[in-house]
Scaffold this active site. Sequence first.
Site, short mmCIF file in Angstrom:
data_model
loop_
_atom_site.label_atom_id
_atom_site.label_comp_id
_atom_site.label_asym_id
_atom_site.label_seq_id
_atom_site.Cartn_x
_atom_site.Cartn_y
_atom_site.Cartn_z
N TYR A 285 104.94 45.32 74.62
CA TYR A 285 103.76 45.50 75.45
C TYR A 285 103.35 46.68 75.38
O TYR A 285 104.45 47.41 77.10
CB TYR A 285 102.66 44.71 76.29
CG TYR A 285 101.42 44.98 76.43
CD1 TYR A 285 100.28 44.48 75.78
CD2 TYR A 285 101.24 45.70 78.06
CE1 TYR A 285 99.08 44.74 75.91
CE2 TYR A 285 99.75 45.89 77.83
CZ TYR A 285 99.04 45.80 76.82
OH TYR A 285 97.73 46.01 77.41
N LYS B 276 57.96 58.88 46.83
CA LYS B 276 59.59 58.42 47.04
C LYS B 276 60.27 57.47 47.49
O LYS B 276 58.85 56.00 48.68
CB LYS B 276 60.44 59.77 49.02
CG LYS B 276 59.91 60.72 47.87
CD LYS B 276 61.82 60.87 47.52
CE LYS B 276 62.66 61.62 48.60
NZ LYS B 276 64.16 61.93 47.34
N SER C 299 59.46 58.58 52.53
CA SER C 299 59.46 59.35 52.81
C SER C 299 58.13 60.11 53.94
O SER C 299 57.06 59.51 53.11
CB SER C 299 59.73 60.05 51.78
OG SER C 299 59.38 62.16 52.37
N THR D 167 82.82 56.32 31.34
CA THR D 167 83.61 56.53 31.92
C THR D 167 83.56 58.16 32.11
O THR D 167 82.35 58.74 31.48
CB THR D 167 85.48 56.59 30.75
OG1 THR D 167 84.31 57.41 29.77
CG2 THR D 167 85.31 54.91 30.09
N HIS D 168 83.92 58.69 33.63
CA HIS D 168 83.68 60.23 33.74
C HIS D 168 82.27 60.49 33.99
O HIS D 168 81.48 61.21 33.97
CB HIS D 168 84.45 61.13 32.90
CG HIS D 168 85.70 61.37 31.66
ND1 HIS D 168 86.64 62.01 32.71
CD2 HIS D 168 86.41 60.42 31.25
CE1 HIS D 168 87.51 61.21 32.40
NE2 HIS D 168 87.14 60.81 30.86
N GLN E 97 95.79 48.16 74.28
CA GLN E 97 94.51 48.27 74.95
C GLN E 97 93.32 49.07 74.10
O GLN E 97 91.77 48.31 73.91
CB GLN E 97 93.83 47.78 76.36
CG GLN E 97 92.44 47.94 76.65
CD GLN E 97 92.54 48.28 77.99
OE1 GLN E 97 93.20 47.01 78.72
NE2 GLN E 97 91.66 49.41 78.57
N LYS F 18 91.18 46.88 70.91
CA LYS F 18 89.87 45.90 69.76
C LYS F 18 88.24 47.33 69.08
O LYS F 18 88.10 46.54 68.82
CB LYS F 18 89.63 45.54 71.93
CG LYS F 18 90.46 44.37 71.97
CD LYS F 18 90.57 44.35 73.02
CE LYS F 18 91.75 43.37 74.04
NZ LYS F 18 92.91 44.68 74.38
N ASN G 164 63.37 55.35 48.40
CA ASN G 164 64.79 55.42 48.64
C ASN G 164 65.22 54.46 49.30
O ASN G 164 64.96 53.39 49.47
CB ASN G 164 65.23 56.71 50.33
CG ASN G 164 64.23 57.77 50.09
OD1 ASN G 164 64.06 58.70 48.43
ND2 ASN G 164 63.83 58.58 51.09
N GLU H 226 72.69 53.89 50.51
CA GLU H 226 73.44 54.62 51.01
C GLU H 226 74.06 53.92 52.08
O GLU H 226 75.60 54.67 52.51
CB GLU H 226 72.10 55.63 51.19
CG GLU H 226 71.45 55.78 50.18
CD GLU H 226 70.11 57.14 50.24
OE1 GLU H 226 70.58 58.61 50.20
OE2 GLU H 226 69.41 56.22 50.56
N SER I 284 88.23 47.66 80.51
CA SER I 284 87.95 47.50 79.48
C SER I 284 87.14 46.69 79.07
O SER I 284 86.83 45.78 77.94
CB SER I 284 89.43 47.16 77.81
OG SER I 284 90.22 45.89 78.99
N1 ARG Z 1 93.09 44.43 78.71
C1 ARG Z 1 94.69 44.29 78.02
C2 ARG Z 1 95.17 44.67 77.25
O1 ARG Z 1 94.18 44.71 76.43
C3 ARG Z 1 94.66 43.45 78.47
C4 ARG Z 1 97.00 42.77 78.83
C5 ARG Z 1 97.35 44.20 79.89
N2 ARG Z 1 99.14 44.36 80.04
C6 ARG Z 1 99.36 44.42 80.82
N3 ARG Z 1 100.58 44.27 80.81
N4 ARG Z 1 98.35 45.37 81.27
O2 ARG Z 1 96.13 45.36 76.59
#
Ligand code: ARG
Length: 461
Positions: free
Chosen positions: A318, A284, A278, A156-157, A323, A326, A286, A291, A24
């Site tokens: 967990y 134009k 444009s 409205t509408h 992971q 993010k 725009n 948008e 990651s």
């Molecule tokens: N890169 C992992 C994540 O974002 C960190 C946690 C990893 N924990 C584990 N038990 N492998 O979730």
Amino acid sequence: TANSMWGGRFAAGPDAIMEQINASIGYDKRLYAQDIRGSRAHAAMLAAQGIISDNDATAIREGLLTVLSEIEGGNFPFSPALEDIHMNVEARLKEIIGEPAGRLHTGRSRNDQVATDFRLWVRDQCDAAIGGLRALIGAALTQAEAGADWVMPGFTHLQTAQPVTWGHHMMAYVEMFGRDLSRFQDARRRMNESPLGAAALAGTGYPLDREATAKALDFDRPMANSLDAVSDRDFALEFLSASSICAVHLSRLAEELVIWSSAQFRFVSMSDKWSTGSSIMPQKRNPDAAELIRAKIGRILGANVALFTVMKGLPLAYSKDMQEDKEQVFDAADHLMLALAAMTGMLSDLTANRANLQAAASSGFSTATDLADWLVREAGLPFRDAHHATGALVAMAEKKGCDLDELSLAEMQSVNSAINQSVYSVLGVHNSVASRQSYGGTAPDQVRAQIARWNDVLGKE
Ligand code: ARG
């Protein structure tokens, strides 16, 4: 070769594709500052509790600052073989300070580490959203102040309904963005608890001081359940949900700006700074920024749905699925902040065309309700009958191709004999808006009172 962090149990290293699906670091490197901050707090606490020596803690804390400056200087060797930001930082710390680096992870797991880092990051984004919304509300307030009594059609509408004021319309968005702001404040308050010290899932036998690390990281308190601390991502879901709602509000305003800036409406003129031309059509201009803001809800809500789907059905505690939390949040946050900034700029540089707004307000029989109300008030008609009589007058005007106030008194009286000259006063759009004095109504006095209240709110918070 086996991984240096857990190589004790492993004879061989991972398959290349395993490494690819597992790593990651390509994106979670964005958590470097939070990761280093969390580790420094953890190390200081370990020493204060006598779990590691003061010398080791000092070496760790200073080494982490070196790592920080390497990353910020752009000369940190990120390695996918080391999976994520946590192991990249720790491995580099080992290279820099040697043996004491191995003591940093005492009483800690990547599970509580990542939960801590990510909370810190999302908390910062709540602050950024709050700041962005305050600026946007300020821009909308400025527009509202300038045109508190400029009449425009209310729809409205998307059909002309009743006259409102430009200020009233702008203040409607101030209310929406104000609720968005409070949603980010609420979410921030709720997420501001520290997972650090939950360790892998069960807590730890080391005498950690979780209050101390919570305090060092500006959390209100440690989370009360170690399983919960490493398992839930509801704070990220709340951020994404608040972001989605905010993006919907941005999208609706953006859509109105697109409509209003069209040649058919000409309610507003967009600044060159927020328009594009444009390559083929020379006339134009725009509203591209509007948008694009209108479209941002797609990826932000997409991120929200993605994370809901990842989290659904995960057993405690967990799982590596988490992971995948993010990138969605990073992307949504980036685009929300961009959209807020763009909308703020666009609104600040926008010119509302007062004359066009007023002309549009006066057309489309926008004061028909005022006429019906006049018949109730002055001629004693039940509202339903007044509605019917007014409808007949609108049909008459439509047939003649004129506005309601262009019908003669005789024509009016042919529909209802109680109508007299004073009816014409309520057919004007200014009288119409001025009469809407109910709390929250479009009368300029009401609008100005709301503007004053919001200026107060912004000043105080
Ligand atoms: N890169 C992992 C994540 O974002 C960190 C946690 C990893 N924990 C584990 N038990 N492998 O979730």
